[in-house]
Design a protein around this motif. Structure first.
Motif, PDB file in Angstrom:
ATOM      1  N   PRO A 158      22.029  23.546   0.853  1.00 14.97           N
ATOM      2  CA  PRO A 158      21.654  23.484  -0.566  1.00 14.97           C
ATOM      3  C   PRO A 158      20.333  22.773  -0.822  1.00 14.97           C
ATOM      4  CG  PRO A 158      23.971  22.964  -0.282  1.00 14.97           C
ATOM      5  CD  PRO A 158      23.382  23.003   1.085  1.00 14.97           C
ATOM      6  N   MET A 159      20.107  21.646  -0.159  1.00 16.62           N
ATOM      7  CA  MET A 159      18.866  20.904  -0.377  1.00 16.62           C
ATOM      8  C   MET A 159      17.748  21.458   0.505  1.00 16.62           C
ATOM      9  SD  MET A 159      19.893  16.921  -1.036  1.00 16.62           S
ATOM     10  CE  MET A 159      21.003  16.771   0.343  1.00 16.62           C
ATOM     11  N   ALA A 160      16.581  21.614  -0.079  1.00 13.31           N
ATOM     12  CA  ALA A 160      15.427  22.155   0.646  1.00 13.31           C
ATOM     13  C   ALA A 160      14.563  21.032   1.206  1.00 13.31           C
ATOM     14  CB  ALA A 160      14.589  23.023  -0.287  1.00 13.31           C
ATOM     15  N   TYR A 161      13.815  21.374   2.246  1.00 12.19           N
ATOM     16  CA  TYR A 161      12.786  20.470   2.775  1.00 12.19           C
ATOM     17  C   TYR A 161      11.555  21.327   3.025  1.00 12.19           C
ATOM     18  CZ  TYR A 161      10.855  16.350   5.102  1.00 12.19           C
ATOM     19  OH  TYR A 161      10.091  15.239   5.415  1.00 12.19           O
ATOM     20  N   VAL A 162      10.494  21.088   2.249  1.00 11.79           N
ATOM     21  CA  VAL A 162       9.260  21.863   2.312  1.00 11.79           C
ATOM     22  C   VAL A 162       8.181  21.007   2.965  1.00 11.79           C
ATOM     23  CG1 VAL A 162       7.543  23.147   0.984  1.00 11.79           C
ATOM     24  CG2 VAL A 162       9.922  23.043   0.192  1.00 11.79           C
ATOM     25  N   ARG A 163       7.464  21.597   3.916  1.00  7.78           N
ATOM     26  CA  ARG A 163       6.329  20.901   4.543  1.00  7.78           C
ATOM     27  C   ARG A 163       5.084  21.764   4.342  1.00  7.78           C
ATOM     28  NH1 ARG A 163       6.313  18.970  10.165  1.00  7.78           N
ATOM     29  NH2 ARG A 163       5.518  16.999   9.362  1.00  7.78           N
ATOM     30  N   LEU A 164       4.130  21.248   3.608  1.00  7.11           N
ATOM     31  CA  LEU A 164       2.903  21.972   3.289  1.00  7.11           C
ATOM     32  C   LEU A 164       1.780  21.399   4.148  1.00  7.11           C
ATOM     33  CD1 LEU A 164       3.401  22.111  -0.581  1.00  7.11           C
ATOM     34  CD2 LEU A 164       3.950  23.857   1.123  1.00  7.11           C
ATOM     35  N   HIS A 165       1.448  22.141   5.209  1.00  7.05           N
ATOM     36  CA  HIS A 165       0.500  21.654   6.211  1.00  7.05           C
ATOM     37  C   HIS A 165      -0.957  21.931   5.854  1.00  7.05           C
ATOM     38  CE1 HIS A 165       3.764  20.772   8.969  1.00  7.05           C
ATOM     39  NE2 HIS A 165       4.207  22.014   8.880  1.00  7.05           N
ATOM     40  N   GLY A 166      -1.182  22.717   4.814  1.00  6.98           N
ATOM     41  CA  GLY A 166      -2.545  23.110   4.471  1.00  6.98           C
ATOM     42  C   GLY A 166      -2.825  24.527   4.909  1.00  6.98           C
ATOM     43  N   SER A 167      -3.340  25.326   4.005  1.00  6.84           N
ATOM     44  CA  SER A 167      -3.598  26.732   4.307  1.00  6.84           C
ATOM     45  C   SER A 167      -4.803  27.203   3.482  1.00  6.84           C
ATOM     46  CB  SER A 167      -2.362  27.570   3.964  1.00  6.84           C
ATOM     47  OG  SER A 167      -2.569  28.926   4.248  1.00  6.84           O
ATOM     48  N   PRO A 168      -5.771  27.902   4.109  1.00  8.14           N
ATOM     49  CA  PRO A 168      -5.701  28.565   5.410  1.00  8.14           C
ATOM     50  C   PRO A 168      -5.986  27.672   6.614  1.00  8.14           C
ATOM     51  CG  PRO A 168      -7.792  29.066   4.372  1.00  8.14           C
ATOM     52  CD  PRO A 168      -6.991  28.280   3.360  1.00  8.14           C
ATOM     53  N   ARG A 169      -6.660  26.544   6.425  1.00  4.45           N
ATOM     54  CA  ARG A 169      -6.949  25.676   7.560  1.00  4.45           C
ATOM     55  C   ARG A 169      -5.877  24.599   7.641  1.00  4.45           C
ATOM     56  NH1 ARG A 169     -12.205  21.747   8.791  1.00  4.45           N
ATOM     57  NH2 ARG A 169     -11.744  21.459  11.029  1.00  4.45           N
TER      58      ARG A 169
END
Length: 239
Positions: free
Chosen positions: A179-190
């Motif tokens: 149920p709980m999400a974990y989002v990791r935003l590493h940077g895009s496009p670089r």
């Protein structure tokens, strides 16, 4: 604006002069960071151990509602490949466990070469659940971790599949496992460098607003200092 029910933060609490005006002027970097954000991801634990007294100091430097996500050491995930890791897990639990109720998540990041082996994976997740009473999230990077059998394994083990950007190892729709999400935003496009455009952040906001309370969103695009401004912008969207 929607109400913030998720944890939003960065991978680390370093604050540059460019963002100083958004934080209190007094205190350590962590104290200043925790006056604005309610969560942080500790990545340094992946590379080296920290003494329990260090975790205790970090916990004492933050408000009661603040939570830490701690990355599992690479000696377990990358060097041992999840096999024969009982002693290493015990050491890690003795260290990170010093965060007490400030420990919000254990993050398991796996290397691209590590294919799913159900036996060691189940054993690892069970051992982590025995040692930690918090969210357990897994960021796998091999295609075998995204099939139906892997999805069922993660669900049965009570493990949240990380939603990462950029996507590694799979195509198609993201399939959650808890149920709980974990989002990791590493940077895009670089990766690790690029900041996110306002529309991308708006998309993240809209998606995160639909997730279960207690979900996480961590910005890992720290190499050029983009993480803190992006996290501040996303947080502002929640009011």
């Amino acid at each position: 604006m929607t109400t913030l029910t998720s944890y939003i933060g960065c991978a680390g609490w370093s604050l540059s002069s460019a963002v100083a005006a958004s934080f209190p002027g007094a205190g350590s970097h962590l104290e200043r960071y925790a006056a604005v954000f309610d969560a942080v991801e500790i990545n340094s634990s992946f590379y080296r151990p920290h003494q329990p007294k260090t975790y205790e100091r970090w916990a004492a430097s933050t408000p009661a509602h603040f939570r830490f996500a701690v990355k599992l050491p690479k000696t377990i995930t990358h060097e041992a490949g999840l096999v024969g890791v009982d002693d290493a897990l015990a050491r890690f639990a003795g260290e990170a466990g010093a965060l007490g109720d400030k420990l919000g998540c254990i993050l398991v990041q796996l290397p691209p070469k590590l294919a799913l082996d159900p036996g060691p994976a189940r054993a690892l997740f069970a051992a982590l659940h025995r040692r930690f009473d918090c969210l357990l999230a897994c960021e796998a990077r091999h295609a075998s971790w995204f099939g139906d059998s892997a999805t069922q394994l993660l669900r049965d083990a009570g493990v949240t599949r990380v939603l990462a950007d950029p996507v590694v190892a799979y195509t198609g729709p993201f399939v959650p496992t808890a149920p709980m999400a974990y989002v990791r935003l590493h940077g895009s496009p670089r990766i690790y460098y690029s900041a996110y455009a306002p529309q991308r952040l708006a998309d993240v906001h809209a998606w995160l607003a639909q997730q279960a309370p207690g979900s996480w969103c961590i910005f890992d695009n720290t190499a050029s200092g983009a993480a803190v401004p992006d996290a501040l912008a996303l947080r502002a969207m929640f009011g």
